[in-house]
Each structure stands twice: as structure tokens, then as C-alpha cells.
Write an enzyme that holds these catalytic residues in place. Structure first.
Site, PDB file in Angstrom:
ATOM      1  N   LEU A 200       1.024  -1.529   0.057  1.00 25.72           N
ATOM      2  CA  LEU A 200       0.082  -0.063  -0.161  1.00 25.72           C
ATOM      3  C   LEU A 200       0.891   0.800  -0.047  1.00 25.72           C
ATOM      4  O   LEU A 200       1.574   1.495   0.626  1.00 25.72           O
ATOM      5  CB  LEU A 200      -1.378  -0.329   0.719  1.00 25.72           C
ATOM      6  CG  LEU A 200      -2.207   0.964   1.200  1.00 25.72           C
ATOM      7  CD1 LEU A 200      -3.288   0.276   0.389  1.00 25.72           C
ATOM      8  CD2 LEU A 200      -2.787   0.491   2.752  1.00 25.72           C
ATOM      9  N   HIS A 201       0.531   2.183  -1.096  1.00 25.09           N
ATOM     10  CA  HIS A 201       1.449   3.199  -0.920  1.00 25.09           C
ATOM     11  C   HIS A 201       1.680   4.558  -1.492  1.00 25.09           C
ATOM     12  O   HIS A 201       1.288   5.590  -1.766  1.00 25.09           O
ATOM     13  CB  HIS A 201       2.735   2.647  -0.649  1.00 25.09           C
ATOM     14  CG  HIS A 201       2.757   3.272  -3.232  1.00 25.09           C
ATOM     15  ND1 HIS A 201       2.410   1.257  -3.752  1.00 25.09           N
ATOM     16  CD2 HIS A 201       3.603   3.642  -3.820  1.00 25.09           C
ATOM     17  CE1 HIS A 201       2.650   1.612  -4.819  1.00 25.09           C
ATOM     18  NE2 HIS A 201       3.403   3.207  -5.479  1.00 25.09           N
ATOM     19  N   ARG A 202       0.461   4.005  -2.523  1.00 24.53           N
ATOM     20  CA  ARG A 202      -0.117   5.808  -3.175  1.00 24.53           C
ATOM     21  C   ARG A 202      -1.412   6.770  -2.759  1.00 24.53           C
ATOM     22  O   ARG A 202      -1.595   6.163  -1.581  1.00 24.53           O
ATOM     23  CB  ARG A 202      -1.453   4.567  -4.276  1.00 24.53           C
ATOM     24  CG  ARG A 202      -0.248   4.327  -5.328  1.00 24.53           C
ATOM     25  CD  ARG A 202      -1.627   3.831  -6.981  1.00 24.53           C
ATOM     26  NE  ARG A 202      -1.122   2.962  -7.588  1.00 24.53           N
ATOM     27  CZ  ARG A 202       0.069   3.510  -8.943  1.00 24.53           C
ATOM     28  NH1 ARG A 202       0.147   4.673  -8.858  1.00 24.53           N
ATOM     29  NH2 ARG A 202       1.149   2.703  -8.929  1.00 24.53           N
ATOM     30  N   PRO A 203      -0.662   7.555  -3.317  1.00 22.62           N
ATOM     31  CA  PRO A 203      -1.203   9.025  -2.055  1.00 22.62           C
ATOM     32  C   PRO A 203      -2.690   8.219  -1.836  1.00 22.62           C
ATOM     33  O   PRO A 203      -3.333   9.100  -0.626  1.00 22.62           O
ATOM     34  CB  PRO A 203      -1.219  10.084  -3.158  1.00 22.62           C
ATOM     35  CG  PRO A 203       0.092   9.348  -3.642  1.00 22.62           C
ATOM     36  CD  PRO A 203       0.211   8.515  -4.042  1.00 22.62           C
ATOM     37  N   ASP A 274      -2.004  -1.934  -4.116  1.00 23.19           N
ATOM     38  CA  ASP A 274      -2.291  -0.563  -4.746  1.00 23.19           C
ATOM     39  C   ASP A 274      -1.325  -0.111  -5.906  1.00 23.19           C
ATOM     40  O   ASP A 274      -1.165   0.521  -6.619  1.00 23.19           O
ATOM     41  CB  ASP A 274      -2.771   0.590  -4.497  1.00 23.19           C
ATOM     42  CG  ASP A 274      -1.209   0.936  -3.753  1.00 23.19           C
ATOM     43  OD1 ASP A 274      -0.725   0.437  -3.494  1.00 23.19           O
ATOM     44  OD2 ASP A 274      -1.318   1.977  -2.467  1.00 23.19           O
TER      45      ASP A 274
END
Length: 353
Positions: A200-203, A274
Site C-alpha cells: 500500500l503506497h499510493r497517495p 495498489d
């Protein structure tokens, strides 16, 4: 012929490695590798270079993080003197990060040919910075190497001449195919036979406290039935701390090197992510993938592969995971040309220029 490769972030490393390796067989080709330093974590990056057998960069521009405008401008400013000094015949850019579009812009103004590896991917969502990078880079590129048929169609619709476009397959899968035997030898310690792997890393998913809390609450519910293993991106870990979210019941790991992550991925009961690249890797591995996005620039992973878009809908995430646990997961096939030879095809095309 002098080919200069530009990378800026870890996903680029999985893409450049097969091309660098394949071009070695052509004695007339000189290669230079430039790392912009867009994302450069010494601990992680050094391991990736080692595992992927990538030579040390000829230069690291040390750009670091910053706003999109500042970072892109800094890359351009630092990259231009390198290009003027080294005088490459062709610059290869990879993927969709800020380094990709910045290098393409510099080269197009200097009338140096640009090749884009992983061209033609579209999410049709211009709120994503990567989509802007993809669109602009493909308009500037002289050679466009696509991973799948949808990429060809997108470029044709955007008016790009078919003579510039070469469908070669997926270079990231080349790296996976080469290193999968090593990953199969790695036995993750202390993990049950069945677990969910999360990235999980997307803004859009981690920068809003309500959204991030909702995702983590869903994962905590899942964790009561099936262990959740979560290598946490630094950005995500920072947000979890800032928002005061208690995610301690999840198995929170530090980010992992490529082979170790691949070992977890191939054994996972399902992957929740993501990430764009992981959608592709799970399709090749035939592992169920639930993507926490409403769109994807890799639709072939949905139409042919094991990927399902669940958005930020916690109920949908839980129901799709229940299907997996009941043996009702989506069955996928591997797209054409995802066979571990994409880098070789690119090298053959470049050798004839």
C-alpha cells in the site's frame, strides 16, 4: 552505438535489468546507466542492484524527493549536462516516474532519440501524476516498446505512428522469470501456509486519514480469519503513525528486497495491493490479486489475468477474499509475450538501428 539508460525508482530497476543484460551480446553497443536518485534508499537500492545483477550507475544525480515540479525540474537541470557530455545516440527511459518524463523532455529538446520501455499504458485517470508522465513521454518518444495489445491501441488512438511502436512483452516479467527459481528456494520463516500479502503506497490510499483507516480496518477484519503480512512502504508507515492508527495486530514488516518479496508473493493465498507492477507479477504467478484502485493502466491483468479492482470498498474486499478462501478465485491466463524474452526483443530491435 551509445545507449544511455535512465532510472529513478526501484520499479525501474526490474525493467532496466533485462535490457542491459540483453544488449551485452552486441559488441557495437556501448551502455551507460544514470540513476537520477529520485527514490534512493541506500539499503534497499543496493540490494536490488545486487540481486538483479545491475552494474553500479555511471552517475547518480542525487535529486531526492520533493514536489512534482521541483523534482522534475531538478532532474532536467542535472541530467542535461550529463547528456551533453556523454553524447548518447539513444536514451532509454522506463515506466512512468518523474525521471521518465524529465529525461524525455531534455533529450527531445537536444534532438537525441528517446526510447520508452513500457509505453502505451493508460489508466485514463489524469488525477494520477503517472498518467501525465506516460502521456507526455509517449508523445516525445521515437521508439515505443509496449507490453501488451492495449498499449498499441492506445498509442494508435493518440496519433502515434505505428512504425514507432514495437510490442515486445513485459520486461518486468523477464526479471521475475529469471529470479523465480531463487525465490522458490527462500522459505519465509514463521508464516502459516495461507496468508494475505499486502502492499500500500499510493497517495490516494494513504494520504487521507479516513481512507487509510478504512482500508486498515478491513485488513484487521481479514486478519481474524487469515494472517495479513504487510511490508510497509516508508510513506505508509509515516501516515499510520501521523494518523494514530493502531495496526499492531497486522504483521508489519520493513520493505523487502526483490527476491524475498517474490518468495512471499508466489506463496500468498491472495495479494492486496495498489501497485501497478504487482498486478502484473500476480497475473504471471496466477495468484489472486485484489487491487485497491478504481482503475488500472494494466487492464490486461483484469481481462486476462487474476486481477480484480475493488477500489476502496471494504465490503467488496472482504467478499472477494471470502471467494478466494472458498476456492472460488478468479482464474487467469498469462498474456502473450510475457515469456521472459522482452529484453531480448528490445535488444534485437535496437541492434538494427
Amino acid at each position: 552505438m551509445h545507449i544511455l539508460h535512465v532510472v529513478g525508482a526501484r520499479p525501474n530497476l526490474m525493467k532496466v535489468a533485462p535490457v542491459l543484460s540483453a544488449l551485452k551480446q552486441y559488441s557495437k553497443v556501448k551502455q551507460t546507466l544514470i540513476h537520477t536518485g529520485q527514490h534512493y534508499d541506500t539499503n534497499m537500492s543496493d540490494v536490488f542492484f545486487q540481486q538483479l545483477e545491475i552494474p553500479a550507475p555511471d552517475a547518480n544525480l542525487g535529486v531526492g524527493s520533493g514536489s512534482h515540479a521541483r523534482q522534475t525540474a531538478e532532474i532536467m537541470t542535472r541530467f542535461e549536462p550529463i547528456v551533453l557530455e556523454r553524447k548518447p545516440d539513444l536514451v532509454l527511459v522506463y515506466g512512468d516516474v518523474n525521471s521518465t518524463v524529465a529525461a524525455a523532455l531534455v533529450c527531445s529538446k537536444l534532438l537525441i532519440q528517446v526510447g520508452h520501455v513500457e509505453a502505451g499504458l493508460r489508466s485514463f485517470d489524469r488525477t494520477m501524476p503517472e498518467e501525465i508522465n506516460r502521456l507526455l513521454t509517449d508523445q516525445l518518444a521515437d521508439l515505443l516498446f509496449t507490453p501488451s495489445e492495449d498499449g498499441d491501441r492506445n498509442l494508435e488512438r493518440e496519433g502515434i505512428a505505428g512504425s514507432k511502436v514495437h510490442r515486445v512483452g513485459n520486461v518486468m516479467i523477464d526479471s521475475l522469470v529469471r529470479l523465480l527459481p531463487m525465490a522458490m528456494d527462500r522459505k519465509p520463516n514463521g508464516l502459516p501456509d495461507r496468508y494475505v500479502l499486502v502492499t500500500l503506497h499510493r497517495p490516494a490510499n494513504v494520504d487521507d486519514d479516513c481512507t487509510l483507516k478504512g482500508i486498515l480496518e478491513s485488513l484487521l477484519e481479514v486478519n481474524s480469519q487469515l494472517k495479513v503480512v504487510f511490508p510497509v512502504h516508508p510513506r505508509t508507515r509515516q501516515r499510520i503513525a501521523e494518523f494514530g492508527i493502531d495496526a499492531g495486530k497486522l504483521d508489519l514488516l520493513e520493505p523487502l528486497p526483490y527476491i524475498e518479496f517474490l518468495a512471499l508473493q508466489r506463496r500468498a493465498t491472495a495479494v492486496v495491493t495498489d501497485s501497478g507492477g504487482i498486478q502484473e507479477e500476480t497475473t504471471y504467478l496466477k495468484v489472486p490479486c485484489l487491487t485497491l484502485r478504481n482503475n488500472t493502466e494494466r487492464p490486461v491483468t483484469v481481462t486476462m489475468g487474476t486481477n480484480i479492482l475493488v477500489g476502496q470498498d471494504g465490503a467488496r474486499l472482504r467478499s472477494e477474499l471470502a471467494n478466494v478462501l472458498q476456492g472460488k478465485q478468479k482464474q487467469g491466463t498469462v498474456p502473450p509475450l510475457w515469456d521472459g524474452r522482452a529484453g531480448q526483443r528490445i535488444a534485437e530491435i535496437l541492434s538494427k538501428i
